[in-house]
Structures are given as structure tokens and as C-alpha cells.
Design an enzyme around this catalytic site. Sequence first.
Site, PDB file in Angstrom:
ATOM      1  N   ASP A  33       0.833  -1.199   0.000  1.00 31.23           N
ATOM      2  CA  ASP A  33       0.000   0.000   0.000  1.00 31.23           C
ATOM      3  C   ASP A  33       0.872   1.255   0.000  1.00 31.23           C
ATOM      4  O   ASP A  33       1.673   1.456   0.907  1.00 31.23           O
ATOM      5  CB  ASP A  33      -0.929   0.004   1.217  1.00 31.23           C
ATOM      6  CG  ASP A  33      -2.109   0.947   1.061  1.00 31.23           C
ATOM      7  OD1 ASP A  33      -1.898   2.097   0.632  1.00 31.23           O
ATOM      8  OD2 ASP A  33      -3.242   0.534   1.337  1.00 31.23           O
ATOM      9  N   SER A  77      -6.977   4.520  -1.571  1.00 37.59           N
ATOM     10  CA  SER A  77      -6.744   3.077  -1.645  1.00 37.59           C
ATOM     11  C   SER A  77      -7.984   2.273  -2.016  1.00 37.59           C
ATOM     12  O   SER A  77      -7.862   1.193  -2.604  1.00 37.59           O
ATOM     13  CB  SER A  77      -6.208   2.563  -0.303  1.00 37.59           C
ATOM     14  OG  SER A  77      -4.934   3.072  -0.040  1.00 37.59           O
ATOM     15  N   GLU A 302      -1.417  -7.952   1.821  1.00 42.28           N
ATOM     16  CA  GLU A 302      -1.149  -6.515   1.837  1.00 42.28           C
ATOM     17  C   GLU A 302      -0.146  -6.125   2.909  1.00 42.28           C
ATOM     18  O   GLU A 302      -0.299  -6.467   4.079  1.00 42.28           O
ATOM     19  CB  GLU A 302      -2.434  -5.712   2.091  1.00 42.28           C
ATOM     20  CG  GLU A 302      -2.169  -4.207   2.003  1.00 42.28           C
ATOM     21  CD  GLU A 302      -3.205  -3.331   2.689  1.00 42.28           C
ATOM     22  OE1 GLU A 302      -3.244  -2.124   2.377  1.00 42.28           O
ATOM     23  OE2 GLU A 302      -3.962  -3.824   3.545  1.00 42.28           O
ATOM     24  N   ASP A 307       2.029   2.519   3.776  1.00 42.72           N
ATOM     25  CA  ASP A 307       1.233   3.713   3.496  1.00 42.72           C
ATOM     26  C   ASP A 307       1.101   4.615   4.718  1.00 42.72           C
ATOM     27  O   ASP A 307       1.244   5.841   4.625  1.00 42.72           O
ATOM     28  CB  ASP A 307      -0.148   3.265   3.013  1.00 42.72           C
ATOM     29  CG  ASP A 307      -1.115   4.413   2.797  1.00 42.72           C
ATOM     30  OD1 ASP A 307      -0.968   5.126   1.790  1.00 42.72           O
ATOM     31  OD2 ASP A 307      -2.030   4.587   3.627  1.00 42.72           O
ATOM     32  N   HIS A 311       2.303   8.509   5.088  1.00 37.52           N
ATOM     33  CA  HIS A 311       1.398   9.610   5.446  1.00 37.52           C
ATOM     34  C   HIS A 311       1.952  10.422   6.611  1.00 37.52           C
ATOM     35  O   HIS A 311       1.747  11.638   6.692  1.00 37.52           O
ATOM     36  CB  HIS A 311       0.025   9.072   5.833  1.00 37.52           C
ATOM     37  CG  HIS A 311      -0.869   8.771   4.673  1.00 37.52           C
ATOM     38  ND1 HIS A 311      -1.173   9.701   3.711  1.00 37.52           N
ATOM     39  CD2 HIS A 311      -1.535   7.637   4.327  1.00 37.52           C
ATOM     40  CE1 HIS A 311      -1.989   9.163   2.812  1.00 37.52           C
ATOM     41  NE2 HIS A 311      -2.220   7.911   3.155  1.00 37.52           N
ATOM     42  N   ASP A 353      -0.944   0.126  -4.880  1.00 38.75           N
ATOM     43  CA  ASP A 353      -2.211   0.738  -5.281  1.00 38.75           C
ATOM     44  C   ASP A 353      -2.066   2.197  -5.670  1.00 38.75           C
ATOM     45  O   ASP A 353      -2.890   2.738  -6.408  1.00 38.75           O
ATOM     46  CB  ASP A 353      -3.253   0.586  -4.165  1.00 38.75           C
ATOM     47  CG  ASP A 353      -2.735   1.014  -2.797  1.00 38.75           C
ATOM     48  OD1 ASP A 353      -1.530   1.299  -2.664  1.00 38.75           O
ATOM     49  OD2 ASP A 353      -3.538   1.043  -1.845  1.00 38.75           O
ATOM     50  N   HIS A 354      -1.002   2.847  -5.210  1.00 41.97           N
ATOM     51  CA  HIS A 354      -0.778   4.251  -5.534  1.00 41.97           C
ATOM     52  C   HIS A 354       0.606   4.653  -5.059  1.00 41.97           C
ATOM     53  O   HIS A 354       1.281   3.919  -4.339  1.00 41.97           O
ATOM     54  CB  HIS A 354      -1.832   5.149  -4.862  1.00 41.97           C
ATOM     55  CG  HIS A 354      -1.926   4.957  -3.383  1.00 41.97           C
ATOM     56  ND1 HIS A 354      -0.996   5.453  -2.500  1.00 41.97           N
ATOM     57  CD2 HIS A 354      -2.838   4.295  -2.627  1.00 41.97           C
ATOM     58  CE1 HIS A 354      -1.322   5.105  -1.270  1.00 41.97           C
ATOM     59  NE2 HIS A 354      -2.437   4.401  -1.309  1.00 41.97           N
ATOM     60  N   HIS A 432      -1.339  10.996  -0.914  1.00 44.48           N
ATOM     61  CA  HIS A 432      -0.898  10.084  -1.963  1.00 44.48           C
ATOM     62  C   HIS A 432      -0.322  10.884  -3.122  1.00 44.48           C
ATOM     63  O   HIS A 432      -0.580  12.081  -3.260  1.00 44.48           O
ATOM     64  CB  HIS A 432      -2.070   9.248  -2.483  1.00 44.48           C
ATOM     65  CG  HIS A 432      -2.650   8.338  -1.461  1.00 44.48           C
ATOM     66  ND1 HIS A 432      -3.805   7.622  -1.673  1.00 44.48           N
ATOM     67  CD2 HIS A 432      -2.236   8.002  -0.216  1.00 44.48           C
ATOM     68  CE1 HIS A 432      -4.086   6.899  -0.614  1.00 44.48           C
ATOM     69  NE2 HIS A 432      -3.143   7.122   0.298  1.00 44.48           N
TER      70      HIS A 432
END
Length: 468
Positions: A33, A77, A302, A307, A311, A353-354, A432
Site C-alpha cells: 500500500d 486506496s 497486503e 502507506d 502519510h 495501489d498508488h 498520496h
Amino acid sequence: MKRTLLAATLAMTFANAANAAGEAKNIIFFLGDGMGPSTITASRIFKYGEDGSLNMDKLERTARIKTYSNDAQTTDSAPSMAAYMTGVKMNNEVISMSADTVATNPGKDANGNLGINNCAATGNGTSVPTILELAKAKGKAVGSITTTELTHATPAATYSHICNRNAQYAIAAQAVPGGAGYNSALLDGVDVLMGGGRNHFLPYDANTSVGKLGRADGRNLLNEFAAKGYTVAATKADMLAAPTNKKFIGLYSSKSHLEYELDRTATPPVGEGANQPSLAEMTTKAMDILSQNSNGYFLMVEGGRIDHALHGTNAKRALTDTIAFDDAVKAALDKAKLTDPTLANTLIVVTADHDHTLAFNGYGKRGNPILDINRDYKTGQPTKDADGNTYTTLVFGNGPNRPNLRTNLDSATVLADNYLQETGVRLASETHGGGDVKLFATGAGAKSFKGTLDNTKVFTLLKSAYGF
């Protein structure tokens, strides 16, 4: 001799043709992620040096993936993972629903917790099948495991359909076979589920619940799982002891995500980390259970806390969790090859995913620690900004840590576990990024993963690998 060589050549040709036509028995889909290209590169240098390789780097097939959602250049996400799982572009915050679905208010329960509404708006979109549901319909075993809460956006996209990713109590209900709100497309249920966020599955109890967390409807979903034949686990020890001939759900955190890998392996471990398995251990246990099905399986894995660290602009935890994710890829490869040495029947896909806004800064000297202050590649001396202050190689485009006036940074400060990299734009939380991400693949059907692909195309290729 010639006859033997010809026979071997023909056998290989037929095997390749079969794989191309869709003969993958098993698929393991790894999702890091937020694991954008800069995070991959930084993690590689962090662990193995500039000339080293991550385990995912060694997979022979690669592609670039476009990640935009139905309504945003930069996706969240929920729709990005759902695009992989369903082949449908949807709006930000929406999980495995049609493109016209609007992200409605997730609602609040009597205790003020988000997450009880289940697409209550009349005519607000329709559910779209996930690859997990399609695999289940073909008689395969299926699993979804994560280092986040099990009801978080990425795992939720494999087994649920909902208008807002934050409706986590409603998402949890969709996973319980036969219960109120159950997603009947899962037939007799997901065979393996692992993650955190036990509070979404247990009733609120004023005496024992953490804060106001817990189900206001009074349901104990874990008891409901057990009644359907699941082994229910709360710790690593429970997981390791669990039989492989029963369905399994393991929730290793009482109120949130699993600990960051840096904290889970600290001395002493932070929080519940001492009793939590690694992602690699979760992966191999899931494979042990799912492989009991002679028709094969689909497993989603995952690494979700990559992620979260990004952040928070905490690169050290992000890189450490990426390495743990990469270790899980190796564990899966090693285990799969024990029974399928050439991966003729198994497809392994690794992607993200990004992206995020993590970036490399300056012209750092080769061999300089990637988390350290930047040092000039010619002199090896600390590089200075226009005001004469040192800076780190890794920075973020936005986030909370933007000083009003930059000052000198030293190695002891920036190499600490809790150091937050500086950012260009001040925001409450780093966002993101909208850039393409990488995909790696190996095994049955892997040759189809090449070029620049939309994330929805990956779903089509997964189906093709199965022959669906």
C-alpha cells in the site's frame, strides 16, 4: 538423444501455451500500500545498497500501472485496490461498486463510531464481482491478509461491496457466512482472513472495550465465525497452532492495525507487537491452509502500514515495512516452489495501489545511508542548501513537517526512529501521489504483464491466468 530433446522441447512449448491460455491453479497477489517507485528504490538502498536487489526486483516480468480513480487524478486506496479486484474504475472512497456509486456518509453508531451504513441510498450503484468471488465460484479456496485492520480499504475490496470505505462495522458483517449483512457471493465464506481491528468484530462493552470501540449492535462476529467452523486466533501462537484443514480468521490487534515492523521487532516490542506474526509468517500459514484445496487458491497479501508511515512522513518505518513486505514475497516464492518448482501452476504478482510524494533530494554520494543527511558525491562532505544548512536525501512533497525556517540537521537526529522528513507544502498529513506504480510478476501467465497498463487491466489478466 534427439528424440528426447524434441520431446522436452515440445513439452515446454505445450506448457507455455497452456499457461498463456490460462492454466494458473493458484494466484498470490501482493499489494504494498502506497509503495511507489521512490519507496521501492529507497528500501532497496536501505537494505541491500545501490547495487543490491529486493526479492520483488528479481521477478522477471515488469509493468507500469496507471492508478487514477473514476473521479480523481490521485486515487485513494479503496478504488485503486477495487480496480485490481474488479476491473472497474470507481470513485474515491468507494469499494467494489459500479462507477456511478457515490461515496455516501458512512454513518455513526450509538457510541459515535463511524461505519454502520451499508449503501443505504436508494439506487446508489450496484456491486461488481471481485476476483476473489469469481475464484470462490470456481471452487477455489480464497484468502485475504493484511497488516492493517481487516476492514481497511485494501482487504475490504476483496470481500465486500460498500459506498464508503469508512463503514468498517458494516464491512465486517459482510464477511460472516450466513449472518445479517453477509456478502452471499462469498458462498461458504473466505477461507483465510488475517489482520487487525478486532473491535469491528466484537460487541461494545463499557467494562472492557477500549474507549467506545466495539459493535453497538451487540453482535460477536468472532463467535459467529467459530460457529461456522472457523478457527479464531488472536496471537501468533494461536496462528501457528491452528489446523490447516479448517477455515481461519486471525485478528492480532484489539483496536487498530498491526504494529509497524520496526516496533513489532523492537526490544521490547511496542504495544501488542510481541504477540503478532510477521507478514511473512501470515503468508506461509495462509498458503498452508489454502493449498489443502485441490482446485487451487487466490490469496491477497497486503503490506498496509507502508502507506501509514508515508502519510506520517516517517521514512524509516516506511522502508522497514517495505522490507518486511518484500520478505513475505520471498517466503511465498520459496514455499510455492517446494511443490511447484517452476511455478508452472502458480502466478505471483507484486504491485502497489498508488504512489506517495516521497522524493530523492540532491546528488548524494553512493553508499551514503539513505536516511541520512545528503553528502556530496565528489567530496563526501554534507551538502548545504542555499542558506548553508544541511538536508536529508529523502523528503516529501507535502506533509506536516515544514519548518518556518530551516536549520542545520545532523545524522543523529535524522537517523532516529521517530524522525519525520521535511516537506515542501505544509499539510496536516502527507497525501498520496498520482504517479504510476510498478508491477512485478512471475509464474503461470506472468508473460502478459508488460508495458504500461491501467489498473483495471490487471484484473483482466488475473482472470485470464485462471482461464475465467
